[in-house]
Design a protein around this motif. Structure first.
Motif, PDB file in Angstrom:
ATOM      1  N   LEU A  44      46.461  32.842  39.751  1.00  0.00           N
ATOM      2  CA  LEU A  44      47.710  33.464  40.182  1.00  0.00           C
ATOM      3  C   LEU A  44      47.378  35.242  40.672  1.00  0.00           C
ATOM      4  O   LEU A  44      46.302  35.623  40.023  1.00  0.00           O
ATOM      5  CB  LEU A  44      48.513  33.584  39.240  1.00  0.00           C
ATOM      6  N   PRO A  45      48.022  35.569  41.495  1.00  0.00           N
ATOM      7  CA  PRO A  45      47.423  37.005  42.135  1.00  0.00           C
ATOM      8  C   PRO A  45      47.552  38.197  41.455  1.00  0.00           C
ATOM      9  O   PRO A  45      47.065  39.183  41.531  1.00  0.00           O
ATOM     10  CB  PRO A  45      48.398  36.983  43.369  1.00  0.00           C
ATOM     11  N   GLU A  46      48.466  37.855  40.312  1.00  0.00           N
ATOM     12  CA  GLU A  46      48.712  39.099  39.255  1.00  0.00           C
ATOM     13  C   GLU A  46      47.432  39.552  38.544  1.00  0.00           C
ATOM     14  O   GLU A  46      47.463  40.438  37.751  1.00  0.00           O
ATOM     15  CB  GLU A  46      49.873  38.920  38.346  1.00  0.00           C
ATOM     16  N   GLY A  47      46.657  38.418  38.471  1.00  0.00           N
ATOM     17  CA  GLY A  47      45.533  38.732  37.561  1.00  0.00           C
ATOM     18  C   GLY A  47      45.800  39.095  36.039  1.00  0.00           C
ATOM     19  O   GLY A  47      46.661  38.532  35.320  1.00  0.00           O
ATOM     20  N   TRP A  48      45.030  40.002  35.755  1.00  0.00           N
ATOM     21  CA  TRP A  48      45.201  40.749  34.071  1.00  0.00           C
ATOM     22  C   TRP A  48      46.596  41.250  33.869  1.00  0.00           C
ATOM     23  O   TRP A  48      47.021  41.135  32.682  1.00  0.00           O
ATOM     24  CB  TRP A  48      44.011  41.851  33.821  1.00  0.00           C
ATOM     25  N   GLN A 109      55.370  36.724  49.682  1.00  0.00           N
ATOM     26  CA  GLN A 109      55.208  38.317  49.660  1.00  0.00           C
ATOM     27  C   GLN A 109      56.208  39.028  49.612  1.00  0.00           C
ATOM     28  O   GLN A 109      57.432  38.782  49.859  1.00  0.00           O
ATOM     29  CB  GLN A 109      54.910  38.425  51.234  1.00  0.00           C
ATOM     30  N   ILE A 110      56.005  39.840  48.492  1.00  0.00           N
ATOM     31  CA  ILE A 110      57.438  40.732  47.922  1.00  0.00           C
ATOM     32  C   ILE A 110      56.824  42.132  47.831  1.00  0.00           C
ATOM     33  O   ILE A 110      55.660  42.480  47.130  1.00  0.00           O
ATOM     34  CB  ILE A 110      57.632  40.354  46.653  1.00  0.00           C
ATOM     35  N   GLY A 112      55.007  43.672  50.318  1.00  0.00           N
ATOM     36  CA  GLY A 112      53.759  43.860  50.703  1.00  0.00           C
ATOM     37  C   GLY A 112      52.603  43.139  49.628  1.00  0.00           C
ATOM     38  O   GLY A 112      51.359  43.547  49.934  1.00  0.00           O
ATOM     39  N   ALA A 113      52.792  42.657  48.713  1.00  0.00           N
ATOM     40  CA  ALA A 113      52.048  42.010  47.534  1.00  0.00           C
ATOM     41  C   ALA A 113      52.398  40.685  47.450  1.00  0.00           C
ATOM     42  O   ALA A 113      53.506  40.186  47.562  1.00  0.00           O
ATOM     43  CB  ALA A 113      51.961  42.760  46.486  1.00  0.00           C
ATOM     44  N   GLU A 114      51.344  39.818  47.140  1.00  0.00           N
ATOM     45  CA  GLU A 114      51.568  38.192  46.793  1.00  0.00           C
ATOM     46  C   GLU A 114      52.215  38.314  45.181  1.00  0.00           C
ATOM     47  O   GLU A 114      51.237  38.947  44.449  1.00  0.00           O
ATOM     48  CB  GLU A 114      49.938  37.841  46.883  1.00  0.00           C
ATOM     49  N   ARG A 115      52.928  37.589  45.366  1.00  0.00           N
ATOM     50  CA  ARG A 115      53.576  37.314  43.828  1.00  0.00           C
ATOM     51  C   ARG A 115      54.002  35.775  43.552  1.00  0.00           C
ATOM     52  O   ARG A 115      54.133  35.142  44.375  1.00  0.00           O
ATOM     53  CB  ARG A 115      54.966  38.129  43.743  1.00  0.00           C
ATOM     54  N   SER A 116      53.887  35.823  42.419  1.00  0.00           N
ATOM     55  CA  SER A 116      54.054  34.309  41.685  1.00  0.00           C
ATOM     56  C   SER A 116      55.602  33.982  41.496  1.00  0.00           C
ATOM     57  O   SER A 116      56.140  33.933  40.467  1.00  0.00           O
ATOM     58  CB  SER A 116      53.332  34.071  40.500  1.00  0.00           C
ATOM     59  N   THR A 117      56.306  33.721  42.835  1.00  0.00           N
ATOM     60  CA  THR A 117      57.583  33.875  42.592  1.00  0.00           C
ATOM     61  C   THR A 117      58.480  32.719  42.046  1.00  0.00           C
ATOM     62  O   THR A 117      59.206  32.962  41.059  1.00  0.00           O
ATOM     63  CB  THR A 117      58.402  33.770  44.272  1.00  0.00           C
ATOM     64  N   MET A 118      58.047  31.418  42.204  1.00  0.00           N
ATOM     65  CA  MET A 118      58.657  30.248  41.487  1.00  0.00           C
ATOM     66  C   MET A 118      57.973  30.537  40.087  1.00  0.00           C
ATOM     67  O   MET A 118      59.000  29.954  39.088  1.00  0.00           O
ATOM     68  CB  MET A 118      58.017  29.174  42.120  1.00  0.00           C
ATOM     69  N   LEU A 119      56.974  30.883  39.598  1.00  0.00           N
ATOM     70  CA  LEU A 119      56.758  30.887  38.451  1.00  0.00           C
ATOM     71  C   LEU A 119      57.653  31.965  37.533  1.00  0.00           C
ATOM     72  O   LEU A 119      58.019  31.521  36.459  1.00  0.00           O
ATOM     73  CB  LEU A 119      55.301  31.476  38.112  1.00  0.00           C
TER      74      LEU A 119
END
Length: 459
Positions: A44-48, A109-110, A112-119
């Motif tokens: 997922l894009p958030e990483g750590w 995209q939220i 300007g950043a990729e976020r795990s929206t549905m999660l």
């Protein structure tokens, strides 16, 4: 220590089993999410920083217990449909578990950043269920005889143990190993590569949904099965009075029996409690009700502090504490820490703590161990103690999990004796929310916790 025969005396094992299965639903969704993080942070894009986002979302769901508390204060107690609210929550949790399994990978995209929206959406719904359970499930179990409260708490602990077993079976692929990789242009280079888990995150979330269905079925049985309904306090009190009259040959009157119950120096096979039912646990020290009530503010403060760390702050920094030592250490910490919870809850059924002084001592010891964990997170990505640091980190997380679990069970028991289970749930949620918010700000708005590429973690 209570013998096994004393444990089985005057209880219905089916009700114990149903209470355990019902207790599993209290936090299985969120606990399952935490033990799955070693897999999710790689995809997922958030990483750590994903744990800090999830901790904050979990605490935002405190709108659930807050709303219920307001409703409980305004509505007459006799008209509060507690059982219906619990049923609706469990149905919602089952549906959200299915949504999480099907949509956890969907991003958008939220700002300007990729976020795990549905999660995030489905985690919020599941958190709404789990957070509200703190102020609903414990008071509901208070309707049953006291001997079943620990069974529920064991189930609450299993909400971490069961996902941990599933996560151990799933695996995390181990630490990255260097292999020759052929690129698109035909060149070969040495790159770190991690193996895939044995089954996917979707399969893991579907397993959690199955456990929610079982817990829903257990609650239906507790609420409407005649055998279980007879074990509620109204029916249990009559049974206790019959047993007391049979064993009271040394008592001259009902008043003398009452004096014996509140005398710490006398033994009557149990201890006095607010429900008026005798508990057959020989190992529990009898504490006068007034003494317990006077210590409630201190107990609630300690519970809030423990939950500040255990449910809020520590999960947010777990990745920073563990990843300098590799994926394997992170995986072991996430699973073994969750497994320590139910083991200590089960241990407390036989060795119960009824001393506020011991509770304070264990709480202080857990805070000292937490200091070491915080140090490992602050020094990350540099590992502490070299190669020895990984093993010490695993031990520290397991010890903290065990101590926090035992302290929470002990405080819940003391609050039960004082008739303060609802306040116990409120303190749990306030402490957890403050811990998550504090950790989110420290992780995402300061430079205290440094992030590196997961593939650069120490193998």
């Amino acid at each position: 220590m209570m013998s096994f025969s004393d444990f089985l005396r005057n209880r219905v094992l089916l009700v114990d089993f149903l209470a355990i299965i019902f207790g599993i639903s209290s936090w299985i969704s969120i606990n399952g999410l935490w033990v799955e993080l070693p897999v999710l942070v790689n995809q997922l894009p958030e990483g750590w920083s994903l744990p800090s986002y999830l901790s904050t979302i979990v605490q935002l769901a405190n709108i659930g217990p807050i709303s219920y508390s307001i409703f409980r204060a305004l509505a007459p107690r006799s008209q509060t449909p507690q059982n219906i609210i619990i049923l609706v929550l469990l149905v919602l949790g089952t549906g959200a578990s299915l949504g999480l399994a099907l949509g956890w990978k969907i991003t958008s995209q939220i700002a300007g950043a990729e976020r795990s929206t549905m999660l995030f959406v489905f985690v919020f719904l599941l958190s709404l269920v789990d957070c509200t359970s703190s102020v609903l499930f414990l008071p509901y179990m208070g309707l049953f005889r006291d001997v079943y409260l620990n069974s529920y708490l064991v189930g609450e602990g299993l909400s971490g143990f069961i996902p941990s077993i599933a996560a151990l079976a799933q695996g995390v692929g181990g630490n990255p190993v260097c292999k020759n990789v052929t690129k698109d242009d035909g060149t070969i280079s040495l790159q770190p590569v991690s193996e895939e888990p044995r089954f996917t995150a979707q399969d893991f979330f579907l397993f959690l949904m199955g456990m929610m269905i079982l817990s829903l079925s257990a609650f239906v049985c507790l609420e409407w099965l005649p055998l279980a309904r007879r074990e509620k306090i109204s029916g249990a009190s009559l049974m206790g009075e019959r047993r007391e009259s049979k064993d009271s040959t040394e008592s001259d009157s009902q008043s003398s029996r009452k004096n014996i119950q509140v005398d710490k120096e006398e033994e009557v096979g149990g201890h006095h409690n607010s429900g008026g039912v005798l508990d057959t646990s020989d190992s529990q020290l009898v504490i006068p009700e007034s003494d317990t009530e006077h210590g409630v503010p201190l107990l609630l403060f300690m519970l809030g502090a423990v939950c500040f760390l255990a449910n809020g702050a520590l999960p947010s920094i777990q990745s920073y504490s563990c990843l300098p030592y590799g994926n394997t250490v992170y995986h072991l910490v996430a699973t073994l820490n969750a497994m320590a919870n139910p083991l200590m809850a089960f241990f407390s059924m036989f060795v119960a703590c009824k001393s506020k002084r011991i509770v304070c001592l264990l709480t202080g010891l857990s805070f000292l161990t937490t200091g070491y964990i915080l140090a490992t997170a602050l020094t990350s990505p540099a590992p502490m103690w070299g190669e020895l640091g990984g093993g010490l980190t695993v031990v520290a997380w397991v010890v903290v999990g065990a101590l926090f679990s035992y302290v929470k069970v002990a405080i819940a028991g003391l609050c039960r004796d004082a008739g303060a289970l609802f306040k116990c749930g409120v303190a749990t949620q306030i402490g957890s929310a403050c811990g998550a918010l504090t950790a989110f700000l420290l992780v995402n708005q300061t430079t205290l916790f440094q992030e590196i590429n997961r593939n650069d973690a120490v193998p």
